[in-house]
Design a protein around this motif. Structure first.
Motif, short mmCIF file in Angstrom:
data_model
loop_
_atom_site.label_atom_id
_atom_site.label_comp_id
_atom_site.label_asym_id
_atom_site.label_seq_id
_atom_site.Cartn_x
_atom_site.Cartn_y
_atom_site.Cartn_z
N VAL A 125 -12.56 7.53 -8.39
CA VAL A 125 -12.51 8.68 -7.50
C VAL A 125 -12.57 9.96 -8.34
O VAL A 125 -12.09 9.99 -9.48
CB VAL A 125 -11.24 8.69 -6.62
N CYS A 184 -16.23 6.94 2.75
CA CYS A 184 -15.08 6.03 2.68
C CYS A 184 -15.20 5.04 1.53
O CYS A 184 -16.31 4.59 1.19
CB CYS A 184 -14.92 5.27 3.99
N LEU A 185 -14.06 4.68 0.98
CA LEU A 185 -13.95 3.58 0.03
C LEU A 185 -13.72 2.27 0.79
O LEU A 185 -13.48 2.29 2.00
CB LEU A 185 -12.78 3.85 -0.91
N PRO A 186 -13.77 1.13 0.13
CA PRO A 186 -13.44 -0.14 0.79
C PRO A 186 -11.99 -0.15 1.30
O PRO A 186 -11.14 0.61 0.82
CB PRO A 186 -13.66 -1.18 -0.31
N ASP A 216 -9.56 -2.07 0.86
CA ASP A 216 -8.50 -2.46 -0.09
C ASP A 216 -8.31 -1.44 -1.21
O ASP A 216 -7.72 -1.74 -2.25
CB ASP A 216 -8.78 -3.84 -0.67
N CYS A 217 -8.78 -0.21 -1.01
CA CYS A 217 -8.84 0.75 -2.12
C CYS A 217 -7.47 1.15 -2.66
O CYS A 217 -7.36 1.57 -3.82
CB CYS A 217 -9.62 1.99 -1.70
N TYR A 254 -10.74 1.71 -7.88
CA TYR A 254 -12.03 2.27 -7.49
C TYR A 254 -12.12 3.67 -8.08
O TYR A 254 -11.13 4.42 -8.04
CB TYR A 254 -12.19 2.34 -5.97
N LYS A 258 -6.65 -1.78 -5.31
CA LYS A 258 -7.60 -2.15 -6.35
C LYS A 258 -8.19 -0.90 -6.98
O LYS A 258 -8.23 0.16 -6.36
CB LYS A 258 -8.71 -3.04 -5.76
N ARG A 318 -9.94 8.92 1.35
CA ARG A 318 -11.23 8.28 1.66
C ARG A 318 -11.03 6.93 2.32
O ARG A 318 -11.95 6.10 2.35
CB ARG A 318 -12.03 8.11 0.35
N HIS A 319 -9.85 6.71 2.88
CA HIS A 319 -9.54 5.38 3.44
C HIS A 319 -10.15 5.22 4.83
O HIS A 319 -9.96 6.08 5.70
CB HIS A 319 -8.03 5.16 3.50
N GLU A 369 0.83 -1.21 0.00
CA GLU A 369 0.00 0.00 0.00
C GLU A 369 0.86 1.26 0.00
O GLU A 369 0.60 2.21 -0.75
CB GLU A 369 -0.93 -0.01 1.22
N LYS A 402 -7.66 8.31 -3.18
CA LYS A 402 -8.16 7.12 -2.51
C LYS A 402 -7.76 7.11 -1.04
O LYS A 402 -8.56 6.74 -0.17
CB LYS A 402 -7.66 5.86 -3.24
#
Length: 290
Positions: A266, A254-256, A258-259, A264, A262, A73-74, A27, A70
């Motif tokens: 934004v 928030c995003l998932p 694992d954003c 997503y 992967k 929004r974690h 990450e 991302k």
């Protein structure tokens, strides 16, 4: 990620929480890979050191960089603060601080809420800093220093330092620092400095007095700082440019988890360039709306 009762009690006592290695190497690698290109840009949002071309602070990367959009929004960074405030948050400030090897300058002793109050007219200290290490942080590359419990003093006296570094700051004088450190334990814990691997996270109170020394080591110390604010506590003045103090008070969704690894979608509103409106300022308080 939700906070336990023990963590909430520790935060109330010390004013910060430290989570070593919370984000994985994969990450943090995804984030670090985007930094050199961001730092290379000749834009107002890149503030460089006073005596070198090294970037001191990159502002608002979440507005034009997908990896950092991302991160903004974690849930690991947003949910703990929602727990503390019991309210949705908006992004008051987003920055990547580049304490670069051999060139990273000091950050004087200060409270962040002091700046947010004096410059932005933020009503109360219902705002929080969440930091993530993009590099390993050790005692030699300019780690953050905190005075535990200093947030309990509320807003302390500060002066506007416009000359020490390239970035103006509302700073706390040495006599008050001596007092605060003495009350926190003096040489026995009066100053603490969390260190750890890239991917570690710190959550700290907006009134916690903190600083960092210059980086004379051969190792960079890049860190991301999300300054998130309770929506009801939004700023009341636009004295600073929008790329520094944001004016969109929309709650963060928030995003998932694992954003970072992967794809997503934004929104990147400044992907094609920062609008001229982001440079406009005013010393007048905002008019209240019904």
């Amino acid at each position: 990620m939700n906070l336990t009762p023990e963590q909430l009690a520790q935060f109330d006592k010390d004013g910060y929480l430290f989570f070593p290695g919370l984000f994985s190497p994969e990450e943090t690698k995804a984030l670090n890979a985007a930094v050199p290109e961001l730092y290379s840009r000749r834009e107002a949002y890149n503030v460089r050191e006073k005596d070198s071309d090294a970037v001191r602070t990159n502002f608002a990367a979440h507005m034009y960089s997908e990896p950092f959009a991302k991160l903004a929004r974690h849930p690991r960074m947003i949910k703990p603060v929602e727990d503390l405030f019991g309210e949705k948050l908006y992004m008051h400030q987003f920055k990547i601080n580049g304490k670069m090897a051999f060139e990273g300058d000091v950050w004087q002793w200060h409270q962040d809420y002091g700046t947010w109050l004096n410059d932005d007219l933020m009503p109360t200290e219902r705002a929080m800093n969440v930091a993530i290490f993009l590099d390993d942080v050790n005692p030699f590359n300019g780690p953050l220093m905190f005075i535990p419990g200093s947030h309990k003093k509320g807003v302390v006296n500060a002066k506007h330092d416009l000359t020490t570094t390239s970035y103006p700051l509302w700073t706390v004088d040495n006599d008050l620092i001596r007092q605060l450190v003495g009350r926190a334990g003096d040489k026995d814990g009066g100053i603490v400095s969390p260190t750890g691997p890239a991917g570690s996270m710190i959550l700290f109170h907006s009134c916690l007095v903190h600083a960092s020394s210059s980086n004379l080591s051969p190792w960079n110390r890049n860190s991301v700082y999300l300054s998130v604010c309770a929506v009801s506590n939004h700023i009341r003045r636009h004295k600073r440019p929008e790329y520094i103090a944001h004016r969109d008070f929309t709650p963060i969704e928030c995003l998932p988890d694992d954003c970072l690894l992967k794809p997503y979608p934004v929104d990147l509103p400044w992907a094609k360039g920062m609008p001229s409106s982001a440079l406009q300022t005013s010393i007048e308080p905002l008019k209240e709306t019904a």
